[in-house]
Design a protein around this motif. Structure first.
Motif, PDB file in Angstrom:
ATOM      1  N   ALA A 176      48.502  18.903  13.345  1.00  0.00           N
ATOM      2  CA  ALA A 176      48.589  20.175  14.063  1.00  0.00           C
ATOM      3  C   ALA A 176      47.288  20.956  13.918  1.00  0.00           C
ATOM      4  CB  ALA A 176      49.760  20.992  13.544  1.00  0.00           C
ATOM      5  N   GLN A 177      46.728  20.952  12.691  1.00  0.00           N
ATOM      6  CA  GLN A 177      45.464  21.652  12.474  1.00  0.00           C
ATOM      7  C   GLN A 177      44.337  21.022  13.292  1.00  0.00           C
ATOM      8  OE1 GLN A 177      44.822  21.696   8.231  1.00  0.00           O
ATOM      9  NE2 GLN A 177      46.043  23.559   7.955  1.00  0.00           N
ATOM     10  N   ARG A 178      44.385  19.704  13.399  1.00  0.00           N
ATOM     11  CA  ARG A 178      43.345  19.043  14.184  1.00  0.00           C
ATOM     12  C   ARG A 178      43.432  19.466  15.653  1.00  0.00           C
ATOM     13  NH1 ARG A 178      42.882  15.155  17.616  1.00  0.00           N
ATOM     14  NH2 ARG A 178      45.105  14.667  17.519  1.00  0.00           N
ATOM     15  N   ILE A 179      44.667  19.485  16.157  1.00  0.00           N
ATOM     16  CA  ILE A 179      44.861  19.863  17.558  1.00  0.00           C
ATOM     17  C   ILE A 179      44.445  21.313  17.794  1.00  0.00           C
ATOM     18  CG2 ILE A 179      46.586  20.202  19.361  1.00  0.00           C
ATOM     19  CD1 ILE A 179      48.134  17.851  18.135  1.00  0.00           C
ATOM     20  N   ALA A 180      44.864  22.186  16.847  1.00  0.00           N
ATOM     21  CA  ALA A 180      44.574  23.606  16.999  1.00  0.00           C
ATOM     22  C   ALA A 180      43.182  23.970  16.507  1.00  0.00           C
ATOM     23  CB  ALA A 180      45.604  24.442  16.250  1.00  0.00           C
ATOM     24  N   ASN A 181      42.475  23.012  15.953  1.00  0.00           N
ATOM     25  CA  ASN A 181      41.142  23.269  15.400  1.00  0.00           C
ATOM     26  C   ASN A 181      41.208  24.370  14.342  1.00  0.00           C
ATOM     27  OD1 ASN A 181      38.553  22.412  15.248  1.00  0.00           O
ATOM     28  ND2 ASN A 181      37.829  23.473  17.096  1.00  0.00           N
ATOM     29  N   ILE A 182      42.210  24.231  13.463  1.00  0.00           N
ATOM     30  CA  ILE A 182      42.455  25.254  12.457  1.00  0.00           C
ATOM     31  C   ILE A 182      42.639  24.578  11.094  1.00  0.00           C
ATOM     32  CG2 ILE A 182      44.961  25.254  12.843  1.00  0.00           C
ATOM     33  CD1 ILE A 182      44.956  28.237  12.320  1.00  0.00           C
ATOM     34  N   GLY A 183      42.122  25.198  10.068  1.00  0.00           N
ATOM     35  CA  GLY A 183      42.285  24.674   8.709  1.00  0.00           C
ATOM     36  C   GLY A 183      42.777  25.765   7.768  1.00  0.00           C
ATOM     37  N   HIS A 184      43.249  25.364   6.584  1.00  0.00           N
ATOM     38  CA  HIS A 184      43.739  26.366   5.648  1.00  0.00           C
ATOM     39  C   HIS A 184      43.092  26.141   4.286  1.00  0.00           C
ATOM     40  CE1 HIS A 184      46.393  23.077   4.344  1.00  0.00           C
ATOM     41  NE2 HIS A 184      46.508  23.748   3.195  1.00  0.00           N
ATOM     42  N   TRP A 185      43.074  27.204   3.527  1.00  0.00           N
ATOM     43  CA  TRP A 185      42.510  27.142   2.179  1.00  0.00           C
ATOM     44  C   TRP A 185      43.410  27.934   1.224  1.00  0.00           C
ATOM     45  CZ3 TRP A 185      41.549  32.041   0.488  1.00  0.00           C
ATOM     46  CH2 TRP A 185      41.257  33.031   1.462  1.00  0.00           C
ATOM     47  N   GLU A 186      43.272  27.616  -0.042  1.00  0.00           N
ATOM     48  CA  GLU A 186      44.052  28.326  -1.074  1.00  0.00           C
ATOM     49  C   GLU A 186      43.142  28.559  -2.270  1.00  0.00           C
ATOM     50  OE1 GLU A 186      48.083  27.828  -3.790  1.00  0.00           O
ATOM     51  OE2 GLU A 186      47.773  26.569  -2.006  1.00  0.00           O
ATOM     52  N   TRP A 187      43.149  29.791  -2.746  1.00  0.00           N
ATOM     53  CA  TRP A 187      42.233  30.196  -3.841  1.00  0.00           C
ATOM     54  C   TRP A 187      43.066  30.711  -5.013  1.00  0.00           C
ATOM     55  CZ3 TRP A 187      38.630  35.076  -3.646  1.00  0.00           C
ATOM     56  CH2 TRP A 187      37.782  35.080  -4.752  1.00  0.00           C
ATOM     57  N   ASP A 188      42.973  30.003  -6.159  1.00  0.00           N
ATOM     58  CA  ASP A 188      43.617  30.450  -7.400  1.00  0.00           C
ATOM     59  C   ASP A 188      42.660  31.396  -8.082  1.00  0.00           C
ATOM     60  OD1 ASP A 188      44.608  30.775 -10.000  1.00  0.00           O
ATOM     61  OD2 ASP A 188      45.584  28.817  -9.929  1.00  0.00           O
ATOM     62  N   CYS A 195      40.690  25.280  -2.903  1.00  0.00           N
ATOM     63  CA  CYS A 195      40.872  24.002  -2.216  1.00  0.00           C
ATOM     64  C   CYS A 195      40.876  24.230  -0.707  1.00  0.00           C
ATOM     65  CB  CYS A 195      42.153  23.311  -2.684  1.00  0.00           C
ATOM     66  SG  CYS A 195      43.673  24.158  -2.222  1.00  0.00           S
ATOM     67  N   TRP A 196      40.260  23.277   0.004  1.00  0.00           N
ATOM     68  CA  TRP A 196      40.183  23.338   1.478  1.00  0.00           C
ATOM     69  C   TRP A 196      40.979  22.187   2.057  1.00  0.00           C
ATOM     70  CZ3 TRP A 196      34.109  23.702   2.122  1.00  0.00           C
ATOM     71  CH2 TRP A 196      33.676  24.971   1.685  1.00  0.00           C
ATOM     72  N   SER A 197      41.611  22.434   3.172  1.00  0.00           N
ATOM     73  CA  SER A 197      42.218  21.314   3.893  1.00  0.00           C
ATOM     74  C   SER A 197      41.110  20.499   4.544  1.00  0.00           C
ATOM     75  CB  SER A 197      43.187  21.836   4.975  1.00  0.00           C
ATOM     76  OG  SER A 197      42.468  22.478   6.028  1.00  0.00           O
ATOM     77  N   ASP A 198      41.452  19.262   4.932  1.00  0.00           N
ATOM     78  CA  ASP A 198      40.450  18.407   5.572  1.00  0.00           C
ATOM     79  C   ASP A 198      39.861  19.079   6.823  1.00  0.00           C
ATOM     80  OD1 ASP A 198      40.918  16.573   3.646  1.00  0.00           O
ATOM     81  OD2 ASP A 198      42.077  15.166   4.900  1.00  0.00           O
ATOM     82  N   GLN A 199      40.685  19.862   7.528  1.00  0.00           N
ATOM     83  CA  GLN A 199      40.214  20.464   8.771  1.00  0.00           C
ATOM     84  C   GLN A 199      39.165  21.542   8.507  1.00  0.00           C
ATOM     85  OE1 GLN A 199      41.073  19.127  11.562  1.00  0.00           O
ATOM     86  NE2 GLN A 199      39.726  20.482  12.763  1.00  0.00           N
ATOM     87  N   ILE A 200      39.231  22.179   7.325  1.00  0.00           N
ATOM     88  CA  ILE A 200      38.194  23.152   6.969  1.00  0.00           C
ATOM     89  C   ILE A 200      36.841  22.452   6.900  1.00  0.00           C
ATOM     90  CG2 ILE A 200      37.296  24.614   5.110  1.00  0.00           C
ATOM     91  CD1 ILE A 200      39.414  26.069   6.432  1.00  0.00           C
ATOM     92  N   TYR A 201      36.829  21.281   6.211  1.00  0.00           N
ATOM     93  CA  TYR A 201      35.586  20.523   6.147  1.00  0.00           C
ATOM     94  C   TYR A 201      35.078  20.199   7.555  1.00  0.00           C
ATOM     95  CZ  TYR A 201      36.102  19.744   1.112  1.00  0.00           C
ATOM     96  OH  TYR A 201      36.180  19.909  -0.249  1.00  0.00           O
TER      97      TYR A 201
END
Length: 852
Positions: A176-188, A195-201
């Motif tokens: 879905a992220q690939r299709i939407a050209n969207i990525g997510h990240w999470e910061w502790d 951490c970055w999702s593959d789509q962020i890269y």
């Protein structure tokens, strides 16, 4: 046949009715479409013949109503019009179900043949009967769609809220992220692990896990100009515990700049301090570009030089641009929410508006012109294109109108048409229109068995008044003289000014010449009263020459010459009287017979020769070619002027062999110059109306033979055809000229402005060049009307893609004027008189440029 003629012009209607009755038809008539429709409903005819422009309901409206009526729709319908038309008019007529579209004037024999053809097609059932009126159109698809991104945003937020579900559906999220050209990240925040999702890269132009994701490495990829805003948003989120939502730019390793939309939320621990931040980054470059394009489009519409309106399916206006308000005087607030009917002027019928509405609601585009009124009540003309706006599935949602104010063009066209047919000083018909009316009058007289009397009125001693009192006083006298002439003729007669102090009076539908004598006496009596100017009485009488049709001739030019000869006799008798034309006046008849006899032998005796007059490029003085001009030197008659023997050759048919000889001689000489190494030049040769009418050999066959024998390239030959030659048989002329053009020959319309052609006719022919007659060129520096007309002709020719040649250039002032107006080529004594072939060859070899 039972024929219904629909024509609002009385003379034209009567002429057509009489001709049809003469051939055994039962004829009824109407003056407009509504009247015609009533008559058709009362007693359906076998055929309808209709003009286009008429009051109440025009011809197109009538055809539309007839063809949609089940009882009437099978009736053949013929348009017969002299209206200024273009190809779209004909296409509209045929789409409405018309059987034929005929332009006036048409030879009556051919007209009757067309009626017979339509009748035969009707009996055989081969006439098309449209199920509904059709019009040419093209569809304007306006596609708009809300992107999938919003849905995917919602999906991502849902997955973020259900992190445990996100972990179980990681593969689906990645896709879905690939299709939407969207990525997510999470910061502790406590451990500072990011951490970055593959789509962020992918968004950053990196391979998954290519670098260690840190907040610093994230900031490095943000465009330096945007880092401060991003840092501020993150700090506020951490400090206040609120989410942030921001657009910024990132820079990829290859230097590409992309727009991203970033949003994040802060999660707090039991102590109320932020412990975790989760966010998304979406590539919105395409959306940003679309927004930019939309902004540009919006600005273009707002700043458009034409009116733009948008209406809903009910015709209610939802948008008007500033140009609309500028032209109409209405503010957007005054018209939005209302209908376009606020601008209706009453010049366009309700039926026409209904047809417009039916066209666009059926999904087709409508193009046309109509008159509207401004808020102040001023009339203006608009050229409009109205198109449906569709959703992707084809559903029509709105209508788009693009409208241009063409009032100036309309006024210019009307003024140019008036200038071409009416005298500028007296506003009487000029020579062109007078000859046309004379031709109509003789046809009517022949049909009715009556006579037409032509009066040539010449003012006595007018030159003396002009020379002694000035042209201003002379003009006042000419205007007064025209009024006196009009006051002494009937309403259906014609008074025209031929030029100078010469007037033409055409008395129609007379039973005896005694009636003409009464008019002549009244005119002479009217001129006995003094002409008053600035408190001064001026006495000026008139001499009248009269000729009778058909007794003295039936050709308009012949009648004009007869009347001219008769007025000379009246002046010889002491002036202030009238004289009839008599055959004894034609002292030149004997000379004409002798000239004809000698001319028949001129070719065999090698008495004919060609002289050549240069054609010069006005912009640089280059010699482009020459016009081949025929000369005749006879042992008995001496050097005979072309104006004397060429009309005789036309009349006798000798122009056919002479014209063929001219083609051979001119092409042979031009080929010879080329073989001697001279530059490639164009030779212009005049073509007569008889050659176009194929009275001899086929003209194209002759030219092909000449080119083959002489070796001259087709592009080096230009054929000049006069306006009058074209008007004799327009269909045949079009056919012949199109064939010649297809063969690679250049075509020029000669003596433009002296014949009967109009813009609508000119567009029918494949001309490459327009030649302005010397009559207009010679007076451009002293006659403002001629100067304006020459400028208008040049502009009109260039708008049609034609080169312009101005002939009769005799001085530098004329040349400068023509150059300033944009004329392309000049010809005249300023450069060279017509010279023999040997001298022209020497001129070419000595240099191909004129200095001026």
């Amino acid at each position: 046949m039972k024929i219904l003629v629909v024509e609002d012009t009385e003379d034209s209607r009567i002429l057509l009715e009489d001709e049809l009755r003469l051939h055994g038809n039962d004829v009824d008539s109407a003056t407009n479409g509504v009247e015609a429709l009533d008559k058709a409903h009362g007693s359906p005819p076998d055929l309808i013949i209709s003009d286009i422009l008429m009051p109440v309901m025009d011809g197109f409206g009538l055809c539309y109503e007839v063809k949609k009526d089940e009882r009437l729709r099978k009736i053949p319908f013929i348009f017969y019009t002299a209206t200024y038309t273009d190809q779209r008019d004909k296409e509209l007529a045929i789409s409405l179900g018309a059987s034929r579209f005929i332009l006036k004037p048409t030879d009556i024999t051919r007209f009757l043949q067309i009626i017979d053809e339509v009748e035969r097609e009707y009996r055989e059932g081969s006439l098309p009967i449209p199920k509904h009126p059709l019009k040419p159109h093209h569809e304007l698809d306006v596609m708009h769609s809300e992107s999938l991104i919003c849905k995917l945003d919602d999906k991502v937020k849902e997955l973020q809220r259900e992190r445990e579900a996100l972990q179980q559906s990681e593969a689906r999220l990645h896709e879905a992220q690939r299709i939407a050209n969207i990525g997510h990240w999470e910061w502790d925040i406590l451990t500072n692990d990011l951490c970055w999702s593959d789509q962020i890269y992918c968004l950053f132009g990196l391979q998954p896990r290519e670098i260690n994701p840190t907040y610093a490495s994230f900031l490095e990829r943000i465009l330096p100009e945007d880092r401060e805003n991003v840092t501020k948003a993150v700090n506020e989120a951490l400090t206040l515990g609120v989410p942030y939502d921001i657009d910024h730019r990132i820079c990829l390793p290859d230097g590409t700049v992309r727009f991203v939309h970033e949003q994040a939320e802060v999660f707090e621990g039991d102590t109320g301090k932020p412990i975790r931040m989760i966010g998304t980054v979406q590539d919105i470059t395409a959306r940003k570009l679309a927004e930019s394009q939309l902004r540009i489009l919006s600005q273009a519409v707002e700043q458009s030089p034409v009116s733009v309106v948008i209406a809903d399916l009910d015709g209610t206006l939802e948008y008007v641009n500033p140009k609309f308000t500028e032209i109409t005087g209405y503010s957007s607030e005054e018209v939005i929410g209302g209908g376009y009917s606020i601008l209706q002027s009453g010049h366009t019928s309700d039926e026409e508006y209904q047809k417009l509405w039916e066209t666009i609601t059926s999904g087709k585009e409508w193009r046309g012109e109509f008159a509207s009124r401004t808020k102040d009540g001023e009339l203006f003309w608009e050229s409009a294109t109205i198109s449906p706006i569709r959703e992707r599935d084809g559903t029509i949602t709105h209508f788009l109108g693009i409208k241009e104010d063409i009032s100036i063009r309309k006024e210019y066209e009307e003024r140019l048409l008036h200038q071409a047919n009416f005298d500028q000083l007296t506003d009487l018909p000029n020579r062109v229109l007078a000859l046309d009316r004379l031709s109509q009058a003789r046809v009517m007289a022949h049909r009715e068995g009556n006579i037409v009397v032509v009066m040539y009125v010449d003012l006595d001693n007018f030159k003396y008044i002009n020379d002694t009192m000035g042209h201003a006083i002379g003009d006042i006298c000419l205007i007064d003289a025209s009024k006196r002439l009009i006051a002494n003729v009937q309403e259906g007669d014609t008074v025209a000014r031929l030029g100078g102090d010469e007037f033409l009076v055409i008395l129609n539908d007379l039973e005896t010449i005694d009636e003409a004598e009464i008019v002549a006496e009244k005119i002479l009596d009217a001129f006995t009263r003094p002409f008053s100017s600035r408190g001064q009485d001026i006495y000026m009488t008139a001499s009248i020459g009269m000729t009778v049709c058909p007794a003295d001739g039936t050709d308009a030019q012949v009648l004009l010459r007869n009347a001219d000869a008769a007025v000379n006799m009246a002046k010889a008798k002491g002036r202030n009287n009238f004289s009839y034309f008599m055959s004894s006046m034609n002292l030149h008849a004997t000379k004409r017979l002798e000239m004809e006899s000698e001319l028949r032998q001129a070719l065999g005796r090698n008495e004919l020769s060609l002289h050549y007059q240069p054609l010069v490029d006005i912009s640089n003085g280059d010699l482009l070619g020459a016009e081949a001009l025929l000369r005749w030197k006879n042992p008995k008659l001496g050097s005979v002027p072309p104006l004397e023997f060429i009309p005789l050759a036309e009349e006798t048919g000798l122009i056919i062999p002479i014209g063929e000889w001219v083609l051979h001689s001119a092409c042979r000489e031009a080929s010879k110059w080329q073989q001697e190494g001279q530059p490639l030049m164009r030779i212009a040769v005049n073509i007569s109306s008889r050659q176009l009418r194929k009275e001899g050999k086929d003209l194209l066959s002759i030219i092909n033979q000449v080119i083959e024998e002489t070796g001259l390239s087709p592009e080096c030959l230009e054929l000049e055809v006069t306006e009058n030659a074209l008007m004799e048989d327009i269909q045949e002329a079009v056919r012949q000229l199109e064939a010649l053009s297809a063969a690679g020959l250049y075509l020029s319309i000669d003596d433009f402005g002296t014949g009967y052609s109009s813009l609508s006719y000119l567009k029918c022919f494949p001309f490459t060049t327009l030649k302005i007659d010397r009559e207009f060129v010679q007076d451009v520096m002293i006659d403002a009307n001629n100067a304006a007309l020459v400028s208008a002709i040049i502009a009109m020719a260039h708008s049609l893609g034609l080169k312009v040649i101005a002939e009769g250039v005799e001085d530098a002032e004329q040349l400068i004027f023509l150059h300033e107006q944009g004329s392309d080529i000049a010809q005249g004594y300023y450069f060279s008189k017509p010279i023999p072939a040997e001298e022209f060859g020497q001129l070419v070899s000595s240099g191909n440029r004129f200095e001026f």
